[in-house]
Write a protein that holds these residues in place. Structure first.
Motif, PDB file in Angstrom:
ATOM      1  N   VAL A 105      32.929  46.115  39.002  1.00 13.86           N
ATOM      2  CA  VAL A 105      34.384  46.316  38.925  1.00 13.86           C
ATOM      3  C   VAL A 105      34.952  46.304  40.342  1.00 13.86           C
ATOM      4  O   VAL A 105      34.445  46.993  41.232  1.00 13.86           O
ATOM      5  CB  VAL A 105      34.719  47.640  38.193  1.00 13.86           C
ATOM      6  CG1 VAL A 105      36.140  48.103  38.495  1.00 13.86           C
ATOM      7  CG2 VAL A 105      34.523  47.459  36.686  1.00 13.86           C
ATOM      8  N   ASN A 106      35.974  45.477  40.559  1.00 11.67           N
ATOM      9  CA  ASN A 106      36.568  45.378  41.899  1.00 11.67           C
ATOM     10  C   ASN A 106      38.041  45.792  41.941  1.00 11.67           C
ATOM     11  O   ASN A 106      38.675  45.745  43.002  1.00 11.67           O
ATOM     12  CB  ASN A 106      36.376  43.965  42.487  1.00 11.67           C
ATOM     13  CG  ASN A 106      37.051  42.898  41.641  1.00 11.67           C
ATOM     14  OD1 ASN A 106      37.480  43.163  40.510  1.00 11.67           O
ATOM     15  ND2 ASN A 106      37.153  41.697  42.172  1.00 11.67           N
ATOM     16  N   TRP A 107      38.555  46.238  40.820  1.00  9.47           N
ATOM     17  CA  TRP A 107      39.943  46.733  40.755  1.00  9.47           C
ATOM     18  C   TRP A 107      40.083  47.564  39.485  1.00  9.47           C
ATOM     19  O   TRP A 107      39.657  47.126  38.408  1.00  9.47           O
ATOM     20  CB  TRP A 107      40.928  45.548  40.714  1.00  9.47           C
ATOM     21  CG  TRP A 107      42.320  45.881  41.171  1.00  9.47           C
ATOM     22  CD1 TRP A 107      42.822  45.723  42.437  1.00  9.47           C
ATOM     23  CD2 TRP A 107      43.405  46.418  40.384  1.00  9.47           C
ATOM     24  NE1 TRP A 107      44.128  46.131  42.479  1.00  9.47           N
ATOM     25  CE2 TRP A 107      44.517  46.566  41.240  1.00  9.47           C
ATOM     26  CE3 TRP A 107      43.536  46.810  39.056  1.00  9.47           C
ATOM     27  CZ2 TRP A 107      45.743  47.064  40.813  1.00  9.47           C
ATOM     28  CZ3 TRP A 107      44.769  47.318  38.623  1.00  9.47           C
ATOM     29  CH2 TRP A 107      45.851  47.431  39.498  1.00  9.47           C
ATOM     30  N   GLY A 109      41.081  49.632  44.744  1.00 11.18           N
ATOM     31  CA  GLY A 109      40.682  48.242  44.955  1.00 11.18           C
ATOM     32  C   GLY A 109      41.506  47.606  46.055  1.00 11.18           C
ATOM     33  O   GLY A 109      42.125  48.309  46.852  1.00 11.18           O
ATOM     34  N   ASP A 112      43.217  38.311  43.038  1.00  6.17           N
ATOM     35  CA  ASP A 112      42.007  38.295  43.858  1.00  6.17           C
ATOM     36  C   ASP A 112      41.082  37.213  43.305  1.00  6.17           C
ATOM     37  O   ASP A 112      40.680  37.279  42.139  1.00  6.17           O
ATOM     38  CB  ASP A 112      41.321  39.672  43.785  1.00  6.17           C
ATOM     39  CG  ASP A 112      40.140  39.781  44.744  1.00  6.17           C
ATOM     40  OD1 ASP A 112      39.693  38.751  45.287  1.00  6.17           O
ATOM     41  OD2 ASP A 112      39.673  40.916  44.953  1.00  6.17           O
ATOM     42  N   SER A 167      37.848  38.061  41.285  1.00  9.53           N
ATOM     43  CA  SER A 167      37.826  38.593  39.912  1.00  9.53           C
ATOM     44  C   SER A 167      37.403  37.525  38.908  1.00  9.53           C
ATOM     45  O   SER A 167      37.917  36.409  38.930  1.00  9.53           O
ATOM     46  CB  SER A 167      39.207  39.150  39.545  1.00  9.53           C
ATOM     47  OG  SER A 167      39.513  40.231  40.395  1.00  9.53           O
ATOM     48  N   LYS A 168      36.472  37.900  38.027  1.00  4.36           N
ATOM     49  CA  LYS A 168      35.927  36.928  37.060  1.00  4.36           C
ATOM     50  C   LYS A 168      36.152  37.349  35.606  1.00  4.36           C
ATOM     51  O   LYS A 168      36.200  36.514  34.720  1.00  4.36           O
ATOM     52  CB  LYS A 168      34.419  36.751  37.288  1.00  4.36           C
ATOM     53  CG  LYS A 168      34.039  36.216  38.670  1.00  4.36           C
ATOM     54  CD  LYS A 168      34.283  34.734  38.798  1.00  4.36           C
ATOM     55  CE  LYS A 168      33.734  34.179  40.114  1.00  4.36           C
ATOM     56  NZ  LYS A 168      34.502  34.639  41.294  1.00  4.36           N
ATOM     57  N   SER A 169      36.211  38.665  35.341  1.00  5.76           N
ATOM     58  CA  SER A 169      36.507  39.105  33.976  1.00  5.76           C
ATOM     59  C   SER A 169      37.435  40.314  34.040  1.00  5.76           C
ATOM     60  O   SER A 169      37.600  40.929  35.107  1.00  5.76           O
ATOM     61  CB  SER A 169      35.230  39.404  33.188  1.00  5.76           C
ATOM     62  OG  SER A 169      34.463  40.416  33.807  1.00  5.76           O
ATOM     63  N   GLU A 170      38.034  40.642  32.890  1.00  8.45           N
ATOM     64  CA  GLU A 170      39.127  41.631  32.930  1.00  8.45           C
ATOM     65  C   GLU A 170      39.282  42.303  31.575  1.00  8.45           C
ATOM     66  O   GLU A 170      39.025  41.694  30.538  1.00  8.45           O
ATOM     67  CB  GLU A 170      40.432  40.892  33.301  1.00  8.45           C
ATOM     68  CG  GLU A 170      41.654  41.772  33.472  1.00  8.45           C
ATOM     69  CD  GLU A 170      42.853  41.005  34.070  1.00  8.45           C
ATOM     70  OE1 GLU A 170      42.803  39.759  34.136  1.00  8.45           O
ATOM     71  OE2 GLU A 170      43.837  41.667  34.458  1.00  8.45           O
ATOM     72  N   ASP A 189      39.424  44.912  36.580  1.00  8.73           N
ATOM     73  CA  ASP A 189      38.870  43.595  36.904  1.00  8.73           C
ATOM     74  C   ASP A 189      37.439  43.751  37.373  1.00  8.73           C
ATOM     75  O   ASP A 189      37.069  44.770  37.962  1.00  8.73           O
ATOM     76  CB  ASP A 189      39.659  42.944  38.056  1.00  8.73           C
ATOM     77  CG  ASP A 189      41.084  42.631  37.691  1.00  8.73           C
ATOM     78  OD1 ASP A 189      41.316  42.197  36.554  1.00  8.73           O
ATOM     79  OD2 ASP A 189      41.971  42.835  38.536  1.00  8.73           O
ATOM     80  N   SER A 190      36.654  42.690  37.167  1.00  6.73           N
ATOM     81  CA  SER A 190      35.264  42.694  37.626  1.00  6.73           C
ATOM     82  C   SER A 190      34.941  41.378  38.323  1.00  6.73           C
ATOM     83  O   SER A 190      35.474  40.322  37.965  1.00  6.73           O
ATOM     84  CB  SER A 190      34.328  42.886  36.435  1.00  6.73           C
ATOM     85  OG  SER A 190      33.004  42.550  36.797  1.00  6.73           O
ATOM     86  N   ALA A 191      34.034  41.454  39.281  1.00 14.32           N
ATOM     87  CA  ALA A 191      33.642  40.268  40.051  1.00 14.32           C
ATOM     88  C   ALA A 191      32.586  39.434  39.327  1.00 14.32           C
ATOM     89  O   ALA A 191      32.160  38.405  39.852  1.00 14.32           O
ATOM     90  CB  ALA A 191      33.135  40.691  41.435  1.00 14.32           C
TER      91      ALA A 191
END
Lengths: 175, 175
Positions: B61-63, B84, B123, B126-129, B147-149
């Protein structure tokens, strides 16, 4: 450039350069946006990532954010946007480092928080602190609060830069 | 216990246990405090530290944070408290994943954001949410956004837990 890039700092950036980027990016972010929650949330992120990118001891910062005037209780601060662990919700004017900055409208650098008799311990890990008031029309509307897990993290360079940031935010937001 | 301890999760905690702690701590934090900025700031910190403590892929998770109704512009979300990197300031209802959740009042799990034609890239990392609406009296007042990387970070377990959290926040804050 996507928004997140504003909080990417170059490797080996100096404290002066990082604060310059923080101020420049903050100016860009508040352009055409006067909502204080939105602006303080993004500026907390800017500050956090700046501290993590500059030389020691700054990367030991473990909390960076804001307390604002409590709209419900006079002479009281309430938690605003921040980065870090869960924090104390309200602080009376005059109590602890944040409360002193709010009451006196003067920046506070505390080299060792455990030497302060009425220090408010939101996190036992915090060892030093800087608090800078945001003053609008002669009235404190918020404080910038930064904690570090090591003693003596903050100096006059931090104070000067955070006071410039506070001045920018005071004018840029509807409080 | 100091406030920061609320965001300390045990090593090896499961996702179910971490969400249980988040909900329990959130209930404690909002007890006797109805200020939405204060509550969302602390809950963002709870969520962030929970995700960092549970098994893969959640620590990517990046946010983690909130968008709320923009008080100035109808049918628009504005950035609220988060953890984040610096984020997009406003999102029109219907646009991107947050906008869709706000417009439909339905939770959104996106396995791969790059497969969404109108994905808003705050960002590039970010790859999934996952986005879960906070609904008060039939009206969306905010969304929880995470959000996740990496792709496919969020599942039905996240959705169920975040919907419980959204329900708690809807009732616990003055919006």
């Amino acid at each position: 450039m996507v928004h997140a890039d504003a909080s990417n700092f170059s490797a080996g950036v100096s404290k002066a350069e990082a604060y310059e980027q923080v101020l420049e990016q903050a100016e860009g972010l508040v352009y055409d946006q006067r909502n204080w929650v939105c602006n303080l949330a993004n500026v907390a992120a800017l500050l956090w990532h700046a501290f993590k990118s500059i030389p020691e001891p700054s990367p030991n910062v473990n909390w960076a954010g804001f307390y604002v005037l409590d709209p419900k209780v006079p002479e009281q601060l309430i938690l605003g946007p921040f980065m870090g662990k869960v924090a104390c919700q309200t602080i009376k004017f005059g109590r602890g480092v944040c409360g002193k900055a709010a009451k006196t409208a003067e920046s506070q650098i505390v080299k060792d928080v455990h030497a302060i008799p009425d220090h408010i311990a939101c996190d036992d890990a915090s060892k030093s602190e800087i608090v800078v008031p945001v003053v609008k029309d002669g009235k404190v509307v918020a404080v910038i609060d930064v904690d570090s897990a090591v003693v003596e993290t903050f100096d006059e360079e931090d104070k000067t830069a955070l006071e410039s940031l506070a001045k920018l935010l005071a004018e840029a937001c509807d409080w």
